[in-house]
Design a protein around this motif. Structure first.
Motif, PDB file in Angstrom:
ATOM      1  N   ILE A 240      46.690  17.111  93.069  1.00 24.51           N
ATOM      2  CA  ILE A 240      47.097  16.507  94.281  1.00 24.51           C
ATOM      3  C   ILE A 240      46.137  15.798  94.978  1.00 24.51           C
ATOM      4  N   GLY A 241      44.896  16.448  95.099  1.00 20.96           N
ATOM      5  CA  GLY A 241      43.551  15.833  95.580  1.00 20.96           C
ATOM      6  C   GLY A 241      43.414  14.575  94.981  1.00 20.96           C
ATOM      7  N   LEU A 242      43.292  14.541  93.504  1.00 20.17           N
ATOM      8  CA  LEU A 242      43.038  13.192  92.790  1.00 20.17           C
ATOM      9  C   LEU A 242      44.026  12.285  93.134  1.00 20.17           C
ATOM     10  N   LEU A 243      45.281  12.676  93.226  1.00 18.02           N
ATOM     11  CA  LEU A 243      46.452  11.702  93.500  1.00 18.02           C
ATOM     12  C   LEU A 243      46.413  10.869  94.764  1.00 18.02           C
ATOM     13  N   LEU A 244      46.091  11.785  95.765  1.00 23.71           N
ATOM     14  CA  LEU A 244      45.673  11.024  97.114  1.00 23.71           C
ATOM     15  C   LEU A 244      44.338  10.175  97.073  1.00 23.71           C
ATOM     16  N   LEU A 245      43.329  10.596  96.623  1.00 25.86           N
ATOM     17  CA  LEU A 245      42.200   9.968  96.512  1.00 25.86           C
ATOM     18  C   LEU A 245      42.443   8.679  95.700  1.00 25.86           C
ATOM     19  N   GLY A 246      43.206   8.848  94.522  1.00 23.30           N
ATOM     20  CA  GLY A 246      43.488   7.650  93.612  1.00 23.30           C
ATOM     21  C   GLY A 246      44.336   6.584  94.581  1.00 23.30           C
ATOM     22  N   LEU A 247      45.253   7.115  95.325  1.00 21.76           N
ATOM     23  CA  LEU A 247      46.159   6.161  96.164  1.00 21.76           C
ATOM     24  C   LEU A 247      45.350   5.394  97.019  1.00 21.76           C
ATOM     25  N   HIS A 248      44.364   6.221  97.996  1.00 16.60           N
ATOM     26  CA  HIS A 248      43.452   5.369  98.739  1.00 16.60           C
ATOM     27  C   HIS A 248      42.613   4.280  98.137  1.00 16.60           C
ATOM     28  N   LEU A 249      41.994   4.576  96.840  1.00 10.83           N
ATOM     29  CA  LEU A 249      40.987   3.609  96.320  1.00 10.83           C
ATOM     30  C   LEU A 249      41.812   2.349  95.925  1.00 10.83           C
ATOM     31  N   SER A 250      42.923   2.742  95.405  1.00 13.42           N
ATOM     32  CA  SER A 250      43.882   1.733  94.723  1.00 13.42           C
ATOM     33  C   SER A 250      44.739   1.127  96.073  1.00 13.42           C
ATOM     34  N   SER A 251      44.623   1.129  97.312  1.00 13.12           N
ATOM     35  CA  SER A 251      45.372   0.527  98.312  1.00 13.12           C
ATOM     36  C   SER A 251      45.066  -0.859  98.491  1.00 13.12           C
ATOM     37  N   HIS A 252      44.062  -1.221  97.809  1.00 14.62           N
ATOM     38  CA  HIS A 252      43.793  -2.883  97.951  1.00 14.62           C
ATOM     39  C   HIS A 252      44.948  -3.627  97.244  1.00 14.62           C
ATOM     40  N   LEU A 253      45.576  -3.012  96.250  1.00 17.92           N
ATOM     41  CA  LEU A 253      46.727  -3.652  95.595  1.00 17.92           C
ATOM     42  C   LEU A 253      47.909  -3.925  96.580  1.00 17.92           C
ATOM     43  N   TRP A 254      47.974  -3.359  97.640  1.00 13.07           N
ATOM     44  CA  TRP A 254      49.086  -3.284  98.642  1.00 13.07           C
ATOM     45  C   TRP A 254      48.612  -4.003  99.946  1.00 13.07           C
ATOM     46  N   ARG A 255      47.486  -4.733  99.833  1.00 10.87           N
ATOM     47  CA  ARG A 255      46.968  -5.126 101.008  1.00 10.87           C
ATOM     48  C   ARG A 255      47.000  -6.952 100.806  1.00 10.87           C
TER      49      ARG A 255
END
Length: 255
Positions: A240-255
């Motif tokens: 779960i921690g990795l999922l949240l971290l991964g979503l944060h790091l990949s957030s550039h995809l939705w910017r």
């Protein structure tokens, strides 16, 4: 003088953050047998480029993985069985080394985030595959090359090597040793790729060596705690921690 003090304070904060991250990453590896590069590079990626994070990973990753590799008695048997995958990892990492070296737009951070999300989702879903012996000679080099490219792009070498090794139906101790073997080759290949691109600097190598102590300390603590907590609960929280971290790091995809 103020400039010197500011530099020293910034340096101290950097070293403290690196030590804390590798302590946590070593702890995770001690409990679940893997995760040091994933946790370390993921958290370091929050405040430094993946290329720099990858360079800091070399010494702690190599030492802990060689330790894990030598812990079992099936080294030569695993080497004969997995050599095609290992060769693919090395070749794929070197071929893809330019991805991190030329990353000017933050693509590697996004790739890292996506890799963490995929890894976390597969872990939470407890996805299991099975590979028969006849398919290994075809799948092993493909899995190795893919893992090498992912390693070169993200400095995380768990996808798809870890699910593949789990699908080979190895005994528990064989699997742990196979993971150590795969991670060791990935670390050496990544170091060669970074050196090839001129990304291994003396200062980074010194900090990487300093990070070994907290990584080993965390690993000892994790191994001690492994038998005292629910491994299932820990793995769930870890993913779960990795999922949240991964979503944060990949957030550039939705910017």
């Amino acid at each position: 003088m103020p400039t010197s003090l500011s530099f020293d304070a910034a340096h101290f904060m950097l070293l403290s953050a690196v030590a804390a991250i590798f302590l946590l990453a070593g702890f995770v590896k001690g409990v679940v047998g893997l995760g040091l590069p994933t946790v370390a590079v993921g958290l370091l990626g929050l405040f430094m480029p993946p290329l720099q994070a990858a360079a800091l990973l070399i010494v702690p990753s190599l030492v802990t993985n060689v330790w894990q590799l030598l812990a079992g008695g099936r080294f030569m048997w695993l080497l004969r069985r997995l050599w095609l995958m290992l060769l693919g990892i090395f070749v794929g990492t070197l071929l893809g080394a330019s991805v991190l070296a030329t990353d000017a737009g933050g693509r590697a951070t996004v790739f890292l985030g996506v890799a963490l999300v995929v890894y976390a989702v597969s872990g939470l879903a407890a996805v299991k595959f099975s590979v028969n012996a006849g398919s290994e000679k075809y799948l092993s080099p493909l899995i190795g090359l893919t893992t090498g490219f992912v390693t070169a792009a993200t400095a995380v070498f768990v996808i798809p090597a870890v699910p593949y090794l789990q699908a080979l139906n190895l005994e528990k101790d064989e699997l742990i040793q196979a993971l150590g073997l795969s991670f060791t080759v990935s670390t050496i290949a990544m170091a060669a790729g970074l050196a090839q691109g001129g990304a291994l600097q003396m200062e980074g190598a010194a900090i990487s060596a300093m990070a070994l102590a907290p990584a080993l300390g965390g690993m000892f603590i994790g191994q001690w705690l492994r038998g005292k907590i629910s491994a299932v609960l820990f793995r769930r929280c870890f993913f779960i921690g990795l999922l949240l971290l991964g979503l944060h790091l990949s957030s550039h995809l939705w910017r």
